[in-house]
Design a protein around this motif. Sequence first.
Motif, PDB file in Angstrom:
ATOM      1  N   LEU A  70       0.840  -1.188   0.000  1.00 25.54           N
ATOM      2  CA  LEU A  70       0.000   0.000   0.000  1.00 25.54           C
ATOM      3  C   LEU A  70       0.877   1.240   0.000  1.00 25.54           C
ATOM      4  O   LEU A  70       1.992   1.238   0.518  1.00 25.54           O
ATOM      5  CB  LEU A  70      -0.904   0.029   1.237  1.00 25.54           C
ATOM      6  CG  LEU A  70      -1.962  -1.066   1.350  1.00 25.54           C
ATOM      7  CD1 LEU A  70      -2.782  -0.879   2.623  1.00 25.54           C
ATOM      8  CD2 LEU A  70      -2.870  -1.104   0.131  1.00 25.54           C
ATOM      9  N   LEU A  71       0.346   2.287  -0.583  1.00 29.21           N
ATOM     10  CA  LEU A  71       1.000   3.589  -0.612  1.00 29.21           C
ATOM     11  C   LEU A  71       0.422   4.398   0.545  1.00 29.21           C
ATOM     12  O   LEU A  71      -0.798   4.603   0.611  1.00 29.21           O
ATOM     13  CB  LEU A  71       0.719   4.251  -1.958  1.00 29.21           C
ATOM     14  CG  LEU A  71       1.597   5.398  -2.396  1.00 29.21           C
ATOM     15  CD1 LEU A  71       3.077   5.022  -2.360  1.00 29.21           C
ATOM     16  CD2 LEU A  71       1.201   5.829  -3.794  1.00 29.21           C
ATOM     17  N   GLU A  72       1.292   4.835   1.473  1.00 34.75           N
ATOM     18  CA  GLU A  72       0.820   5.427   2.720  1.00 34.75           C
ATOM     19  C   GLU A  72       1.661   6.623   3.148  1.00 34.75           C
ATOM     20  O   GLU A  72       2.815   6.752   2.761  1.00 34.75           O
ATOM     21  CB  GLU A  72       0.911   4.401   3.858  1.00 34.75           C
ATOM     22  CG  GLU A  72       0.233   3.097   3.590  1.00 34.75           C
ATOM     23  CD  GLU A  72       0.445   2.102   4.723  1.00 34.75           C
ATOM     24  OE1 GLU A  72       0.662   2.531   5.882  1.00 34.75           O
ATOM     25  OE2 GLU A  72       0.402   0.893   4.451  1.00 34.75           O
ATOM     26  N   LEU A  73       1.083   7.429   4.020  1.00 34.73           N
ATOM     27  CA  LEU A  73       1.860   8.424   4.740  1.00 34.73           C
ATOM     28  C   LEU A  73       2.755   7.678   5.726  1.00 34.73           C
ATOM     29  O   LEU A  73       2.362   6.642   6.260  1.00 34.73           O
ATOM     30  CB  LEU A  73       0.947   9.361   5.538  1.00 34.73           C
ATOM     31  CG  LEU A  73       0.059  10.319   4.758  1.00 34.73           C
ATOM     32  CD1 LEU A  73      -0.830  11.091   5.726  1.00 34.73           C
ATOM     33  CD2 LEU A  73       0.885  11.277   3.913  1.00 34.73           C
ATOM     34  N   PRO A  74       3.947   8.194   6.005  1.00 37.01           N
ATOM     35  CA  PRO A  74       4.774   7.592   7.048  1.00 37.01           C
ATOM     36  C   PRO A  74       4.002   7.618   8.376  1.00 37.01           C
ATOM     37  O   PRO A  74       3.387   8.632   8.720  1.00 37.01           O
ATOM     38  CB  PRO A  74       5.999   8.499   7.106  1.00 37.01           C
ATOM     39  CG  PRO A  74       6.052   9.161   5.755  1.00 37.01           C
ATOM     40  CD  PRO A  74       4.621   9.323   5.341  1.00 37.01           C
ATOM     41  N   ALA A  75       4.052   6.507   9.101  1.00 35.61           N
ATOM     42  CA  ALA A  75       3.269   6.399  10.332  1.00 35.61           C
ATOM     43  C   ALA A  75       3.783   5.259  11.182  1.00 35.61           C
ATOM     44  O   ALA A  75       4.504   4.390  10.707  1.00 35.61           O
ATOM     45  CB  ALA A  75       1.796   6.168   9.992  1.00 35.61           C
ATOM     46  N   GLY A  76       3.354   5.274  12.430  1.00 31.41           N
ATOM     47  CA  GLY A  76       3.698   4.176  13.306  1.00 31.41           C
ATOM     48  C   GLY A  76       3.016   4.309  14.648  1.00 31.41           C
ATOM     49  O   GLY A  76       2.478   5.361  14.997  1.00 31.41           O
ATOM     50  N   LYS A  77       3.061   3.213  15.403  1.00 26.43           N
ATOM     51  CA  LYS A  77       2.409   3.185  16.708  1.00 26.43           C
ATOM     52  C   LYS A  77       3.221   3.974  17.728  1.00 26.43           C
ATOM     53  O   LYS A  77       4.432   4.120  17.602  1.00 26.43           O
ATOM     54  CB  LYS A  77       2.194   1.753  17.177  1.00 26.43           C
ATOM     55  CG  LYS A  77       3.437   1.057  17.650  1.00 26.43           C
ATOM     56  CD  LYS A  77       3.094  -0.249  18.336  1.00 26.43           C
ATOM     57  CE  LYS A  77       4.323  -0.873  18.943  1.00 26.43           C
ATOM     58  NZ  LYS A  77       4.952  -0.079  19.993  1.00 26.43           N
TER      59      LYS A  77
END
Length: 178
Positions: A70-77
């Motif tokens: 998937l193409l996504e914004l950088p993110a994380g928990k």
Amino acid sequence: MDLTETQLNSEPLIEGSFLNIYRDTIRLPNGHESGRIVVRHPGAACVLAVTGEDEVVLVRQWRYAVGKPLLELPAGKLDAGEDPAQCALRELAEETPYTAERVVLLHTFYTAPGFCDENMYLYRAEGVRADSMLSTDEDEFTETVLLSREAVKTALKNNEIADAKTLVGLQHWLLADT
């Protein structure tokens, strides 16, 4: 009308490294009892970073649950006790070659409130530059993708972006000039 559902009991089904799944017994607004399966999540942050050339910084990564990249914004928990803004800055630097001087909170939202309590913090990065010295976690593989506004509009039209946090973030970006 009072829509409140009250927890009567909570039974852990799975207690993982960061996700916990519970079977709850609840009292409905009409007084009846029912059950809910709930995923408890520590929360997450994502970052809308735009380069000086007006290109949004995205990552492509394999998402096992859906069986495709998937193409996504950088993110994380969020790590335990971590400030969401710091998480957004860290994730940008870990997942891409970019860093930011600071981030500004745009919005918070629940990712899947029908069964999960994950609260997502959407930030806009300011002072974006290509100077990250960090790398992804050892079990994380990402490819950085830069897209112009027109390329984003085309990708959206062609259903090439299907990740909810990314759709929310890109709408903020695209509507900022209207």
